[in-house]
Scaffold this active site. Structure first.
Site, PDB file in Angstrom:
ATOM      1  N   TYR A   1      53.406  23.182  33.862  1.00 17.26           N
ATOM      2  CA  TYR A   1      53.594  22.414  35.092  1.00 17.26           C
ATOM      3  C   TYR A   1      52.340  22.509  35.955  1.00 17.26           C
ATOM      4  O   TYR A   1      51.587  23.495  35.892  1.00 17.26           O
ATOM      5  CB  TYR A   1      54.764  22.966  35.912  1.00 17.26           C
ATOM      6  CG  TYR A   1      56.145  22.675  35.378  1.00 17.26           C
ATOM      7  CD1 TYR A   1      56.937  21.668  35.935  1.00 17.26           C
ATOM      8  CD2 TYR A   1      56.685  23.412  34.331  1.00 17.26           C
ATOM      9  CE1 TYR A   1      58.214  21.407  35.460  1.00 17.26           C
ATOM     10  CE2 TYR A   1      57.961  23.155  33.851  1.00 17.26           C
ATOM     11  CZ  TYR A   1      58.716  22.151  34.424  1.00 17.26           C
ATOM     12  OH  TYR A   1      59.983  21.900  33.957  1.00 17.26           O
TER      13      TYR A   1
ATOM     14  N   ASP B   1      64.173  19.361  37.972  1.00 11.61           N
ATOM     15  CA  ASP B   1      65.055  19.281  39.130  1.00 11.61           C
ATOM     16  C   ASP B   1      64.967  17.922  39.813  1.00 11.61           C
ATOM     17  O   ASP B   1      64.072  17.123  39.537  1.00 11.61           O
ATOM     18  CB  ASP B   1      64.675  20.359  40.158  1.00 11.61           C
ATOM     19  CG  ASP B   1      64.914  21.760  39.650  1.00 11.61           C
ATOM     20  OD1 ASP B   1      65.757  21.932  38.753  1.00 11.61           O
ATOM     21  OD2 ASP B   1      64.249  22.692  40.160  1.00 11.61           O
TER      22      ASP B   1
ATOM     23  N   ARG C   1      64.547  20.594  31.267  1.00 10.14           N
ATOM     24  CA  ARG C   1      65.151  19.893  32.395  1.00 10.14           C
ATOM     25  C   ARG C   1      64.249  20.004  33.623  1.00 10.14           C
ATOM     26  O   ARG C   1      63.633  21.036  33.856  1.00 10.14           O
ATOM     27  CB  ARG C   1      66.524  20.484  32.708  1.00 10.14           C
ATOM     28  CG  ARG C   1      67.577  20.184  31.659  1.00 10.14           C
ATOM     29  CD  ARG C   1      68.875  20.906  31.960  1.00 10.14           C
ATOM     30  NE  ARG C   1      68.778  22.327  31.676  1.00 10.14           N
ATOM     31  CZ  ARG C   1      69.766  23.189  31.867  1.00 10.14           C
ATOM     32  NH1 ARG C   1      70.914  22.787  32.377  1.00 10.14           N
ATOM     33  NH2 ARG C   1      69.614  24.466  31.576  1.00 10.14           N
TER      34      ARG C   1
ATOM     35  N   ARG D   1      58.706  26.431  42.079  1.00  7.42           N
ATOM     36  CA  ARG D   1      58.688  26.069  43.501  1.00  7.42           C
ATOM     37  C   ARG D   1      58.810  27.310  44.391  1.00  7.42           C
ATOM     38  O   ARG D   1      58.214  27.366  45.479  1.00  7.42           O
ATOM     39  CB  ARG D   1      59.807  25.073  43.788  1.00  7.42           C
ATOM     40  CG  ARG D   1      59.574  23.707  43.135  1.00  7.42           C
ATOM     41  CD  ARG D   1      60.802  22.838  43.169  1.00  7.42           C
ATOM     42  NE  ARG D   1      61.279  22.640  44.532  1.00  7.42           N
ATOM     43  CZ  ARG D   1      62.471  22.138  44.839  1.00  7.42           C
ATOM     44  NH1 ARG D   1      63.324  21.802  43.858  1.00  7.42           N
ATOM     45  NH2 ARG D   1      62.823  21.974  46.084  1.00  7.42           N
TER      46      ARG D   1
END
Length: 314
Positions: free
Chosen positions: A123, A65, A63, A210
């Site tokens: 990522y 965000d 998933r 993040r």
């Protein structure tokens, strides 16, 4: 490797199918389908159902965000009707908005599962480090006008490599049952005005990357030393940690699987970083219990180690 593979328009594909999906997450609440806001999952399911003329539910490798982008999100679904490779790709894309696209589709064995067979997720976080605000890149980078020391950021980040309790970097609303995650690597490099944080792990907690980037920017500005990330990690307390970096700079660039599944190899995104020339699957995965288990090999956990990190978050 060539980027131009012809799409077969004759042989119908049926059974379990895997797809590679790319999207700009700016207009969506995230990947997961929600009743009150538009999601990437709902849009893709709607387009797939039109092509199949029947409802389709998809499962994703992870998933993302609200506002986060993806260049290699892997999904799977059980096709209720046979369609050619070309029909699945072109037909679905014709029914999608311009900010979502299917890149490829493949038949896979019934045992394949996009989420539970993934060995790792990767990522990249992009920071445009220049005095003036971005224009052409504004939707897919985070702007920092203060000079950043990427080398110091890289040194600070190495404290996170390995299996740790990442409580200091999880969102307050994170629903994961465990804060333990295995970070395979994290690198920070500068390419002209771009500072790239490249990170891979078995899975990630809500806002974990993040929150890590927020702390790294503090180090890069010179407000904290290169031991700062190690200090935050040891605290195991999000309330004592740093700020959360904006979503727009984060890109989900790879989900890795055992080679036996035969998924296509692709250059890692976003295309803004194509000059780096790295393709998916080039780096060797660590010999950890989760990777061995998902490859179908015997697992012998070392005594005294923390339990194998569950992957209920991405």
């Amino acid at each position: 490797m060539t980027l131009f593979r012809p799409l077969d328009d004759r042989r119908p594909l049926s059974g379990r199918l895997a797809m590679g999906v790319e999207y700009d997450g700016s207009a969506y609440c995230g990947w997961q389908r929600l009743k009150h806001a538009p999601s990437v999952q709902a849009e893709l399911e709607r387009a797939l159902s039109k092509v199949a003329s029947q409802p389709i539910t998809i499962h994703a490798s992870g998933r993302t965000d609200s506002g986060v982008h993806a260049t290699r999100q892997i999904v799977h679904f059980d096709a209720p009707a046979p369609r050619s490779q070309k029909a699945w790709v072109f037909g679905v894309n014709a029914n999608l908005a311009r900010d979502i696209a299917v890149r490829w589709v493949r038949e896979v064995p019934e045992a394949f599962h996009a989420r539970f067979k993934a060995l790792a997720r990767r990522y990249r976080y992009l920071i445009l480090n220049q005095p003036s605000r971005p224009v052409l890149e504004r939707a897919n980078v985070t702007w920092c006008r203060d000079p950043l020391d990427a080398d110091t950021m890289h040194r600070a980040a190495q404290a996170l490599v390995g299996e740790h309790d990442f409580s200091s970097f999880r969102a307050a609303g994170c629903q994961s049952k465990t804060p333990w995650r295995h970070l395979h690597f994290i690198e920070v490099h500068r390419h002209g005005p771009l500072v790239v944080v490249d990170v891979q792990g078995n899975a990630f907690l809500h806002h974990m990357i993040r929150n890590i980037v927020g702390a790294l920017v503090t180090v890069g500005r010179g407000e904290q030393g290169d031991g700062y990330l190690a200090e935050l990690l040891a605290l195991k307390d999000r309330t004592l940690s740093d700020v959360t970096a904006p979503a727009c700079g984060l890109h989900f660039v790879d989900s890795l699987y055992d080679e036996a599944w035969g998924l296509p190899q692709e250059p890692l995104g976003p295309n803004l970083l194509a000059f780096l020339g790295e393709w998916t699957g080039e780096r060797e995965l660590p010999a950890c219990p989760m990777v061995e288990f998902r490859r179908g090999r015997p697992v012998a956990e070392a005594a005294g180690k923390a339990p194998m990190a569950k992957e209920d978050e991405s």
